[in-house]
Design a protein around this motif. Structure first.
Motif, PDB file in Angstrom:
ATOM      1  N   ALA A 347       0.832  -1.207   0.000  1.00 37.36           N
ATOM      2  CA  ALA A 347       0.000   0.000   0.000  1.00 37.36           C
ATOM      3  C   ALA A 347       0.866   1.256   0.000  1.00 37.36           C
ATOM      4  O   ALA A 347       0.591   2.228  -0.716  1.00 37.36           O
ATOM      5  N   VAL A 348       1.950   1.232   0.792  1.00 37.73           N
ATOM      6  CA  VAL A 348       2.862   2.378   0.842  1.00 37.73           C
ATOM      7  C   VAL A 348       3.569   2.564  -0.494  1.00 37.73           C
ATOM      8  O   VAL A 348       3.699   3.690  -1.004  1.00 37.73           O
ATOM      9  N   PHE A 349       4.021   1.462  -1.112  1.00 36.74           N
ATOM     10  CA  PHE A 349       4.687   1.557  -2.413  1.00 36.74           C
ATOM     11  C   PHE A 349       3.731   2.087  -3.478  1.00 36.74           C
ATOM     12  O   PHE A 349       4.134   2.851  -4.366  1.00 36.74           O
ATOM     13  N   LEU A 350       2.468   1.676  -3.404  1.00 37.04           N
ATOM     14  CA  LEU A 350       1.480   2.167  -4.361  1.00 37.04           C
ATOM     15  C   LEU A 350       1.322   3.680  -4.223  1.00 37.04           C
ATOM     16  O   LEU A 350       1.230   4.402  -5.225  1.00 37.04           O
ATOM     17  N   GLY A 351       1.291   4.160  -2.986  1.00 36.83           N
ATOM     18  CA  GLY A 351       1.244   5.599  -2.763  1.00 36.83           C
ATOM     19  C   GLY A 351       2.497   6.288  -3.268  1.00 36.83           C
ATOM     20  O   GLY A 351       2.439   7.382  -3.843  1.00 36.83           O
ATOM     21  N   ASN A 352       3.660   5.631  -3.065  1.00 35.44           N
ATOM     22  CA  ASN A 352       4.928   6.181  -3.559  1.00 35.44           C
ATOM     23  C   ASN A 352       4.927   6.330  -5.075  1.00 35.44           C
ATOM     24  O   ASN A 352       5.520   7.277  -5.618  1.00 35.44           O
ATOM     25  N   MET A 353       4.283   5.385  -5.776  1.00 36.30           N
ATOM     26  CA  MET A 353       4.264   5.423  -7.232  1.00 36.30           C
ATOM     27  C   MET A 353       3.247   6.421  -7.761  1.00 36.30           C
ATOM     28  O   MET A 353       3.544   7.237  -8.631  1.00 36.30           O
ATOM     29  N   LEU A 354       2.015   6.357  -7.237  1.00 32.11           N
ATOM     30  CA  LEU A 354       0.927   7.162  -7.794  1.00 32.11           C
ATOM     31  C   LEU A 354       0.972   8.616  -7.354  1.00 32.11           C
ATOM     32  O   LEU A 354       0.525   9.499  -8.093  1.00 32.11           O
ATOM     33  N   GLY A 355       1.511   8.873  -6.138  1.00 32.09           N
ATOM     34  CA  GLY A 355       1.549  10.242  -5.637  1.00 32.09           C
ATOM     35  C   GLY A 355       2.310  11.192  -6.545  1.00 32.09           C
ATOM     36  O   GLY A 355       1.760  12.202  -7.005  1.00 32.09           O
ATOM     37  N   PRO A 356       3.595  10.914  -6.849  1.00 33.28           N
ATOM     38  CA  PRO A 356       4.353  11.826  -7.718  1.00 33.28           C
ATOM     39  C   PRO A 356       3.770  11.952  -9.123  1.00 33.28           C
ATOM     40  O   PRO A 356       3.786  13.035  -9.704  1.00 33.28           O
ATOM     41  N   ILE A 357       3.247  10.835  -9.664  1.00 35.57           N
ATOM     42  CA  ILE A 357       2.661  10.885 -11.009  1.00 35.57           C
ATOM     43  C   ILE A 357       1.441  11.800 -11.019  1.00 35.57           C
ATOM     44  O   ILE A 357       1.297  12.682 -11.875  1.00 35.57           O
ATOM     45  N   THR A 358       0.545  11.595 -10.045  1.00 33.67           N
ATOM     46  CA  THR A 358      -0.665  12.409  -9.971  1.00 33.67           C
ATOM     47  C   THR A 358      -0.323  13.867  -9.664  1.00 33.67           C
ATOM     48  O   THR A 358      -0.916  14.784 -10.243  1.00 33.67           O
ATOM     49  N   GLY A 359       0.623  14.081  -8.741  1.00 38.65           N
ATOM     50  CA  GLY A 359       1.026  15.440  -8.408  1.00 38.65           C
ATOM     51  C   GLY A 359       1.605  16.179  -9.603  1.00 38.65           C
ATOM     52  O   GLY A 359       1.292  17.359  -9.829  1.00 38.65           O
ATOM     53  N   GLY A 360       2.430  15.480 -10.380  1.00 38.22           N
ATOM     54  CA  GLY A 360       2.998  16.100 -11.571  1.00 38.22           C
ATOM     55  C   GLY A 360       1.935  16.472 -12.577  1.00 38.22           C
ATOM     56  O   GLY A 360       2.002  17.543 -13.210  1.00 38.22           O
ATOM     57  N   PHE A 361       0.922  15.616 -12.732  1.00 35.03           N
ATOM     58  CA  PHE A 361      -0.172  15.906 -13.661  1.00 35.03           C
ATOM     59  C   PHE A 361      -1.009  17.097 -13.181  1.00 35.03           C
ATOM     60  O   PHE A 361      -1.291  18.023 -13.953  1.00 35.03           O
ATOM     61  N   LEU A 362      -1.370  17.092 -11.891  1.00 28.80           N
ATOM     62  CA  LEU A 362      -2.230  18.149 -11.360  1.00 28.80           C
ATOM     63  C   LEU A 362      -1.523  19.497 -11.277  1.00 28.80           C
ATOM     64  O   LEU A 362      -2.172  20.546 -11.396  1.00 28.80           O
TER      65      LEU A 362
END
Length: 409
Positions: A347-362
């Protein structure tokens, strides 16, 4: 010295060495690709992003599998498996001659990885419950200290010895740290060989049907997703603020370093508070504190203001993952603690992966200042979700206790 304390200190130093070694490659990964012949800047950045994320992807998939095995064969053996496995893979990485080979080896590194979660599981299960918060906080300090110094050491050594030599040194350091664990760490609370074991999917289904754990996994995901969403944009934000003397790279690194330093200092102290007043309280207030300090990020006008806020944020961050890991230890079924940590790590790794990707998009729509406010809102939602979930668990336990009393009467 008590066995659990000796184990703790050895694993803390080992985590420091492993995290230092693992983060040494971060500053020069794009340069390593250029050495392989990738000269187009766009292609270099694309390959660097894919190769860096590959490790998290395979580790995300494998973490529950290794966690389940740890509950069957022991936690120490999983630390050794990961340490020696990463040693071999990283040594081979120094021999890579193409981006595809590097990508394959990073994927393989994620497959064999797990030194940190296995160390957490070993510490949690071999430490008295009343000291678990403190012990996990100390482990967090060791890992954070390594992640702070690693990029600085790696960048300096790359200048002196070249890129490939860093991988050889990194593999050697991890191997030595693993040898120390082999010789000095003692696992007293080993898995019960008489306990009935189910298959991987059956045990996974059992863990995921434990509502307290499921709530905690979701909190861990949301936590990492929110905290890492703004991270890739920080160097650009430092540049926008106007780094003193034009030293953008230096101050971008310093912004990360002061956060980690505060995290390292606060983790053991907040762990002690968790042992005394309850880890759920520490996690709740740490999330609210982090949200509170993220909001003024959106209004800073200088790098110095940003540095102060990042230090204060780091103090709150020191109570997040150790408190979460302590709660998982408390709520995990007996004999299945490592399996629970495996799913938590995913769950933590999933957050590590999706957080920066989503943040960069937003950030392209709301800018990084808006992203700071959004991060604060996510942390407030996470704190509320934690409080609601804990309340539901308490109500369910009270109802179960009431039913048991009626049956006994």
């Amino acid at each position: 010295m008590e066995t659990w304390r000796r184990n703790l200190y050895i694993l803390m130093v080992s985590q420091f060495l492993v995290m230092s070694a693992m983060t040494m490659i971060i500053p020069f990964l794009p340069l390593y690709l250029k050495e392989m012949g990738i000269t187009d800047p766009a292609k270099t950045q694309l390959w660097a992003g894919i190769i860096f994320g590959a490790n998290f992807l395979s580790a995300f998939v494998m973490a529950p599998i290794w966690g389940s095995m740890a509950d069957k064969v022991g936690r120490k053996i999983m630390v050794l498996r990961s340490g020696f496995g990463m040693t071999i893979v990283i040594l081979l990485t120094g021999l890579a001659t193409s981006p595809l080979q590097l990508l394959f080896l990073r994927l393989l590194n994620g497959v064999v990885a797990g030194f940190i979660p296995a160390s957490i599981s070993l510490t949690a299960t071999n430490t008295p419950k009343e000291k678990a918060g403190y012990a996990l906080g100390m482990l967090q300090s060791g890992a954070v200290a390594g992640s702070i110094l690693g990029p600085f050491i790696g960048g300096a050594m790359a200048e002196m010895f070249g890129f490939r030599m860093i991988f050889f040194l990194t593999g050697t350091i991890i191997g030595l740290a693993t040898l120390v664990v082999l010789m000095a760490v003692k696992e007293e609370q080993k898995p019960d060989p008489t306990q009935e074991r189910k298959g991987f999917f059956a045990e996974g289904s059992f863990i995921l049907h434990q509502k307290p754990l499921l709530f905690l996994f979701s909190v861990g995901f949301l936590l990492q997703f929110a905290m890492l969403a703004p991270m890739p944009q920080m160097p650009l934000f430092v540049s926008e603020l106007g780094a003193p003397g034009g030293y953008v790279a230096f101050f971008a690194g310093l912004v990360t370093a002061v956060t980690g330093m505060a995290n390292m200092l606060a983790s053991p102290q907040l762990g002690k508070l968790g042992d005394r007043f309850g880890s759920e309280r520490v996690l709740f207030y740490a999330m609210l504190g982090a949200a509170l300090f993220f909001i003024p990020h959106a209004f800073v006008q200088s790098v110095w203001q940003l540095l102060i806020l990042r230090f204060l944020l780091g103090l709150c961050m020191g109570g997040l993952l150790p408190a979460l890991n302590s709660l998982i230890r408390q709520n995990a079924p007996v004999g299945k603690e490592s399996t629970a940590y495996g799913y938590s790590t995913s769950a933590v790794f999933l957050g590590n992966m999706l957080g920066p990707i989503t943040g960069g998009f937003l950030s392209g729509f709301i800018t990084i200042r808006g992203l700071f406010v959004l991060t604060a809102a996510l942390l407030i939602i996470g704190a509320w979700w934690l409080r609601v979930s804990q309340s539901k668990v308490s109500d369910a336990e009270s109802e179960s206790s009431s039913v048991s009393q009626k049956v006994s009467v």
